[in-house]
Structure formats: C-alpha cells, structure tokens
Design an enzyme around this catalytic site. Structure first.
Site, PDB file in Angstrom:
ATOM      1  N   ASP A  57      37.565  -1.328  76.083  1.00 15.34           N
ATOM      2  CA  ASP A  57      37.342  -0.729  74.765  1.00 15.34           C
ATOM      3  C   ASP A  57      36.098   0.156  74.795  1.00 15.34           C
ATOM      4  O   ASP A  57      35.004  -0.290  75.143  1.00 15.34           O
ATOM      5  CB  ASP A  57      37.165  -1.853  73.737  1.00 15.34           C
ATOM      6  CG  ASP A  57      37.438  -1.407  72.316  1.00 15.34           C
ATOM      7  OD1 ASP A  57      37.019  -0.290  71.953  1.00 15.34           O
ATOM      8  OD2 ASP A  57      38.052  -2.179  71.559  1.00 15.34           O
ATOM      9  N   THR A  98      39.977   2.534  67.989  1.00 14.66           N
ATOM     10  CA  THR A  98      40.502   1.409  68.769  1.00 14.66           C
ATOM     11  C   THR A  98      41.984   1.155  68.549  1.00 14.66           C
ATOM     12  O   THR A  98      42.755   1.042  69.508  1.00 14.66           O
ATOM     13  CB  THR A  98      39.699   0.135  68.438  1.00 14.66           C
ATOM     14  OG1 THR A  98      38.341   0.340  68.820  1.00 14.66           O
ATOM     15  CG2 THR A  98      40.260  -1.079  69.164  1.00 14.66           C
ATOM     16  N   LYS A 181      39.204  -8.545  70.133  1.00 14.40           N
ATOM     17  CA  LYS A 181      39.608  -8.011  68.836  1.00 14.40           C
ATOM     18  C   LYS A 181      41.088  -8.287  68.584  1.00 14.40           C
ATOM     19  O   LYS A 181      41.905  -8.152  69.501  1.00 14.40           O
ATOM     20  CB  LYS A 181      39.386  -6.498  68.793  1.00 14.40           C
ATOM     21  CG  LYS A 181      37.954  -6.045  68.960  1.00 14.40           C
ATOM     22  CD  LYS A 181      37.880  -4.522  68.904  1.00 14.40           C
ATOM     23  CE  LYS A 181      36.473  -4.011  69.096  1.00 14.40           C
ATOM     24  NZ  LYS A 181      36.399  -2.526  69.062  1.00 14.40           N
ATOM     25  N   ARG A 183      43.221  -6.416  66.942  1.00 14.56           N
ATOM     26  CA  ARG A 183      44.016  -5.206  67.173  1.00 14.56           C
ATOM     27  C   ARG A 183      44.152  -4.890  68.658  1.00 14.56           C
ATOM     28  O   ARG A 183      45.145  -4.299  69.084  1.00 14.56           O
ATOM     29  CB  ARG A 183      43.415  -4.022  66.415  1.00 14.56           C
ATOM     30  CG  ARG A 183      41.954  -3.710  66.676  1.00 14.56           C
ATOM     31  CD  ARG A 183      41.440  -2.659  65.694  1.00 14.56           C
ATOM     32  NE  ARG A 183      40.044  -2.269  65.905  1.00 14.56           N
ATOM     33  CZ  ARG A 183      39.006  -2.824  65.313  1.00 14.56           C
ATOM     34  NH1 ARG A 183      39.186  -3.833  64.468  1.00 14.56           N
ATOM     35  NH2 ARG A 183      37.775  -2.385  65.548  1.00 14.56           N
ATOM     36  N   HIS A 330      28.432   1.456  70.636  1.00 11.87           N
ATOM     37  CA  HIS A 330      28.133   1.711  69.229  1.00 11.87           C
ATOM     38  C   HIS A 330      26.651   1.472  68.941  1.00 11.87           C
ATOM     39  O   HIS A 330      26.023   2.213  68.182  1.00 11.87           O
ATOM     40  CB  HIS A 330      28.964   0.793  68.326  1.00 11.87           C
ATOM     41  CG  HIS A 330      30.276   1.354  67.909  1.00 11.87           C
ATOM     42  ND1 HIS A 330      30.389   2.472  67.113  1.00 11.87           N
ATOM     43  CD2 HIS A 330      31.548   0.954  68.174  1.00 11.87           C
ATOM     44  CE1 HIS A 330      31.662   2.735  66.897  1.00 11.87           C
ATOM     45  NE2 HIS A 330      32.386   1.836  67.535  1.00 11.87           N
ATOM     46  N   ASP A 373      40.726   2.872  75.306  1.00 15.20           N
ATOM     47  CA  ASP A 373      41.320   3.306  74.036  1.00 15.20           C
ATOM     48  C   ASP A 373      40.660   4.560  73.479  1.00 15.20           C
ATOM     49  O   ASP A 373      41.256   5.297  72.704  1.00 15.20           O
ATOM     50  CB  ASP A 373      41.248   2.176  73.008  1.00 15.20           C
ATOM     51  CG  ASP A 373      39.838   1.608  72.844  1.00 15.20           C
ATOM     52  OD1 ASP A 373      38.957   1.914  73.676  1.00 15.20           O
ATOM     53  OD2 ASP A 373      39.615   0.858  71.881  1.00 15.20           O
ATOM     54  N   HIS A 374      39.427   4.829  73.886  1.00 19.54           N
ATOM     55  CA  HIS A 374      38.711   6.029  73.450  1.00 19.54           C
ATOM     56  C   HIS A 374      37.415   6.136  74.229  1.00 19.54           C
ATOM     57  O   HIS A 374      36.999   5.193  74.915  1.00 19.54           O
ATOM     58  CB  HIS A 374      38.397   5.980  71.940  1.00 19.54           C
ATOM     59  CG  HIS A 374      37.628   4.779  71.501  1.00 19.54           C
ATOM     60  ND1 HIS A 374      36.276   4.641  71.719  1.00 19.54           N
ATOM     61  CD2 HIS A 374      38.029   3.629  70.883  1.00 19.54           C
ATOM     62  CE1 HIS A 374      35.875   3.467  71.228  1.00 19.54           C
ATOM     63  NE2 HIS A 374      36.915   2.824  70.722  1.00 19.54           N
ATOM     64  N   HIS A 509      32.743   7.254  67.515  1.00 19.80           N
ATOM     65  CA  HIS A 509      33.822   7.997  68.166  1.00 19.80           C
ATOM     66  C   HIS A 509      34.842   8.322  67.086  1.00 19.80           C
ATOM     67  O   HIS A 509      34.637   8.028  65.916  1.00 19.80           O
ATOM     68  CB  HIS A 509      34.446   7.146  69.276  1.00 19.80           C
ATOM     69  CG  HIS A 509      34.791   5.752  68.811  1.00 19.80           C
ATOM     70  ND1 HIS A 509      35.978   5.431  68.193  1.00 19.80           N
ATOM     71  CD2 HIS A 509      34.064   4.596  68.826  1.00 19.80           C
ATOM     72  CE1 HIS A 509      35.985   4.144  67.874  1.00 19.80           C
ATOM     73  NE2 HIS A 509      34.825   3.605  68.237  1.00 19.80           N
TER      74      HIS A 509
END
Length: 569
Positions: A57, A98, A181, A183, A330, A373-374, A509
């Site tokens: 992630d 995400t 997470k 998700r 982050h 994911d990013h 992001h």
C-alpha cells in the site's frame, strides 16, 4: 467439388470438431489446471499451485528504484532479478487511492466499470456517504462493527481472477486475502474469496459474516497467545548505518516540531494505559510491525487452509496487502528517513516470507505478483525546498467559496450539495426550477474553480457524458475514473505536487500524475515467466488478464488490460 472430395471435406470437418470438443472437455475437466506435456514438442508448464499476490500500500516505483542497492538478497532484489520487472507500470486511472487501486489488481478493470470510485463517496440519492466496502447486512465476527466498517464486496460490480478461478474449478480453488485494511483484503478477495482484516480495537484479524459464521480453528490457534501484543514497548529506529540515509529529506522538513507529524525516531509503540489497548494497536500501523503481523497471519493461513497444496490439485490464490507503508508515507513522505527505513525493513520481511513459501509450497510451484495500489506525492515543504510549486488545498473552504459565488451569480443558495474530493455534486433540481441549465451551472462552477491557484483542470458531467474531453493523458485517466451513476458533476484536478488536505504536515496521493500512478509491477515464476527488466508501458490492469491466460480461465467480467505476452515462456 466431387462427391469424393465432399466426403473427405466432411470427414476432415468432423475430425476437427471432435478434436475441438475433446480439447474443450479436457480443459474443462482439468481446471486443476494441469497441462500435459507435448510428446512431440516442448514441455508445457503445469499450472501454479499457488498464485501469491502482494500489494504494498502506497509504494511509489521510484522508491524501489532509489533504494534498490540497499535491499537484501531474498526480498525485492529476488523478485526483480528472478522475475519480470516493469519500471514503467501504472495504475492507469485518475483517482489514485487505496480502494480504487486494490480493485484494479485482480479485476483488470477501470473504476468506470468496477464501481469503486474512491475510499468513500457521496450518494446523491440518499445524501449520505458510502464507504467502499461497507455492507450493513454483515458484521465482523467476534468484534464490534460500526455502520461504515468494511464487511463485504457488495459495491464491487465486476468479477476477479479468484472468482473466475473458483467458477472454473467448481469452487475447489481457495482464494484467501489478508490486510491491515478492510478494503485491502475485501477488494482482492472478490465475491467468492475469503477476506481477513486487522481490527484496530483488538489488534487481531477477523473476517465477516459475509464469508462465514465463525472463524476456523487455525484462526483461533493463531490468536491464542495474542501475537499482536509482542511489540508493546518496542522502539522503531534506523536499521542501517546512519550514512545509508544520507540524501533523505531532513526531519525538520518532514516532521517539524510544530506540526501534527512531529514525531521522529525513535518511535515507541505504547499507550497511555501502560498496556496493549486500542491506542497501541492503532500506533502499530505506522511502522513495520503491522506488516510483520500480516505476514505471520498469511503463514498461518497457508498451513491452516493448505494453500498451494490443495487436496483437489487445483490452483489457490493468496492475496496479501501490506498496509503500513501508506501510513508511513502519509505521515512523513516518501523522501523521509522513516519511509526509507520502513522499505528496507519490509524488504527483509518479504525475504523471510518468500523463503517460507518456498519451504511450504515451493517457489517453482508459485507465481508471485508484487505491485502497489498507488504512489505518493512528496511533502509540500520538501517540494518547495527544491523549487517546486507545491502546497495543500482545503477543499471544504473552496467548496464554500464556490457555493457563495454561485449564489451571487444565480440568486440561488446551496447549489453545491456536496464536496467529496475530487468531485463537486450540484443540486440540479434546484437549479432547473429557477431556469438555470445544467451546462450553465457546470461551466460557471468550472470557471470559478480554475481561478484558484493550485487547480490545473476541471471536467463537467456534460463533458464526460458526451465524450467532449481533450485528447491528453490526464483527461483519459480522469475519464476512466469517472462512473456515470456514482461520480460527481464537476471533477477537479490539482496542479502537480499539490493535493487536497487541511492538515499542516504530511502528504497524500490521489492525482493522475506519474508520482501517484507509477508503481512497481513484478511477476516471478520460473516455469512461466521470463526474468528481466522490461521498459514497455504496462498497467496494473494487465495483471488480471495475464493470470487468466496462464490459468486458462475466463477473463474477469470487466477486464480491459492486455496479456503481458513478452514475459511469458
């Protein structure tokens, strides 16, 4: 044509039809998917026993490139040297968050099809927020469940590789995913897999009633000694010699003393209560220990579910989403010493995990995929220090100013129903009642938004619906991210190195720029994959069709990626 030639033609046609039927029957009945050796030609590799999908992630590809010389032998370096590694791979959609990125990995679909347009979004029909994996019909097993918690893939509108594999094997293949997470786990598992996610309140992994009524015995055994508590009181500090971090951003830029991200090394995992509790479990996410716990749980799942050694002889899928790098980036940014160190620690954790997979299943029986994911933008203060135009934009303040402007222009209050970055939702019915056309409302709002420093582009609903977009990369990515029934009426894109946020530190992001889209994409599996560094453009959406091709199964229902044929043996 003579009668004899007609007869020969018919017999030839019949033979071809019978041969095609036999091939179809063989493939259908052996979706174990074991491919026979060709007696008169090259051997065809058997299908993998295990598909291992690793999603880190929030990992920009540039970090893998920048720090690769410091990796150990068994983790990222092993994957890059023994696998097919794409340096120009992208999450090829414009809202790089995400949930959207995880949805892409095993569906091969863009948001306009798979329906996951953000981590959460505004539902104009109910005027309420929707969390990407929420489902009030289901609850966590043995753990408190809030209304917006992620408990099922109900909002995912397409199938995954795992769904199609289970369909092809009569549900004999096992598909299991785990993440810090909800998700991260649920959107990899698809409709028919099984997802486990870390509970911040207890520090343990749980599934939901969507998947089962109670946890299996191996899950109970794993948690018996509360492995999540073993990190209490530990400190996270640098692993490598201090000289290894030369060139990273100075702490004063990424963790200024007067900011919300002021904590620096050493970072201690404890709580005010003096014992493991929810405060401590949440702290674990920012650092290496949640990833260590996630990989330990994945090991237990391999043993408990016999993943890769399926009694039916079919291929299994294990998806592992490693959440912590996102929290670290982050907080301090990808240019920080903290992020640098975390990636090195994650490398060593992956090395141990891949070694264990080799012992339990055999890496020659396993197809490994690693992606993200990013990516991530740099902290604005760091960007400014190297002469970039960068900052944070408070979207809620801009939304309020837009509402005021529209009121002054049209004499109607609250024409903006909701701001949900990067979308603005309008009250069309209120506008039309006053004779204001949709196009006039949209264009007036778009012009106002473009007057703000930090805004690079806007797109209206009318533009998306009618295909009236500029022919450039950013516009194409935003089109793919826009879902007609779910997305907003005005889409706003920030300038490079800017992002929507209201805090005074850290970064984020979510943009269509390459620092957010360019992620690692590595596929390793000696019997099937040609190792090497590939410079071709590739997308994360290409993973699903490539896996489907290797497994000889139907493509996921929304797949638009290509098969990465250049990597295949």
């Amino acid at each position: 044509m003579t009668l004899k030639s007609i007869s020969q033609h018919r017999h030839s046609t019949l033979r071809r039809a019978l041969l095609s039927s036999l091939v179809a029957i063989t493939l259908s009945s052996t979706c174990q998917i074991t491919f026979a050796a060709n007696e008169h030609g090259p051997k065809i590799a058997k299908a993998p026993k295990l598909i291992l999908v690793l999603v880190v992630d929030g990992l920009p590809n540039e970090q893998v490139q920048r720090y690769r010389h410091q990796f150990g032998e068994g983790g990222f370096k092993r994957l890059m040297e023994q696998g097919a590694w794409y340096g120009n791979a992208h999450q090829a959609h414009g809202v790089t968050v995400t949930a959207v990125g995880h949805s892409a990995v095993l569906t091969g679909a863009y948001p306009y099809q798979h329906g996951i347009i953000g981590n959460s979004w505004f539902d104009p029909n109910t005027s309420s927020s929707v969390y990407c994996t929420e489902d009030t019909q289901h609850t966590y097993i043995g753990t408190e469940t809030k209304a917006s918690d992620g408990t099922s893939p109900a909002n995912l509108k397409v199938s995954t590789v795992g769904d199609e594999l289970r369909y092809a094997t009569g549900n004999q293949s096992k598909v299991l995913t785990v993440s810090g997470k909800d998700r991260g786990a649920i959107l990899l598992a698809g409709k028919t897999g099984t997802a486990y996610m870390l509970m911040k309140k207890t520090g343990g992994f749980a599934s939901s009633t969507y998947y089962m009524n109670q946890h299996p015995a191996w899950h109970t055994t794993f948690h018996a000694n509360k492995p999540q508590d073993r990190f209490y009181g530990k400190q996270w500090t640098t692993m490598l010699p201090e000289a290894a971090y030369h060139g990273d951003a100075h702490d004063d830029l990424v963790a200024p003393a007067n900011s919300s991200s002021s904590k620096r090394f050493p970072y201690t995992y404890d709580s005010a209560s003096g014992k493991p509790d929810a405060e401590y479990y949440e702290k674990l996410f920012t650092g290496p220990y949640v990833d260590e716990l996630t990989l330990d749980f994945a090991r237990a799942a391999i043993d408990g579910e016999q993943l890769g050694n399926n009694p039916a002889g079919v291929t299994d899928v294990l998806g592992v989403s490693l959440s912590s790098h996102d929290y670290v980036n982050h907080t301090w940014g990808p240019e920080s010493k903290m992020s640098h160190d975390h990636l090195q620690r994650l490398d060593r954790l992956l090395a141990k995990f891949l070694s264990d997979v080799d012992k339990k299943v055999g890496l020659d029986n396993t197809l490994v995929v690693l992606t993200a994911d990013h990516g991530f933008a740099n902290v604005p203060e760091f960007s400014k220090s190297i002469k970039r135009d960068a900052n944070r934009l408070d979207g809620s303040k801009i939304s309020s100013a837009l509402n005021q402007h529209l009121t002054e222009k049209f004499g109607v209050e609250k024409l903006v129903r909701k701001w949900s970055a990067p979308y603005v939702f309008f009250d069309y019915s209120k506008a039309e009642a006053k004779g204001i056309s949709r196009a006039d409302l949209e264009n007036t709002a778009a012009r106002f938004m473009m007057s703000y420093n930090g805004i690079a582009a806007t797109y209206t609903r009318t533009q998306f619906e009618n295909g009236q977009l500029p022919n450039d990369r950013i516009s194409r990515l935003m089109q793919r991210a826009w879902h007609k029934q779910l997305s907003g009426d005005l889409t706003v894109v920030v300038k490079p190195y800017w992002y929507f946020g209201s805090t005074n530190s850290g970064t984020s992001h979510g943009t269509p720029y390459t620092y957010d889209t360019n992620v690692p994409l590595i596929i390793m599996g000696k019997p099937w994959i040609k190792a090497g560094a590939y410079g071709q453009y590739a997308e994360v959406m290409d993973i699903a069709p490539t896996l489907s091709h290797l497994l000889r199964i139907r493509l996921p229902s929304g797949s638009e990626g290509r098969v990465l044929t250049e990597t295949l043996k």
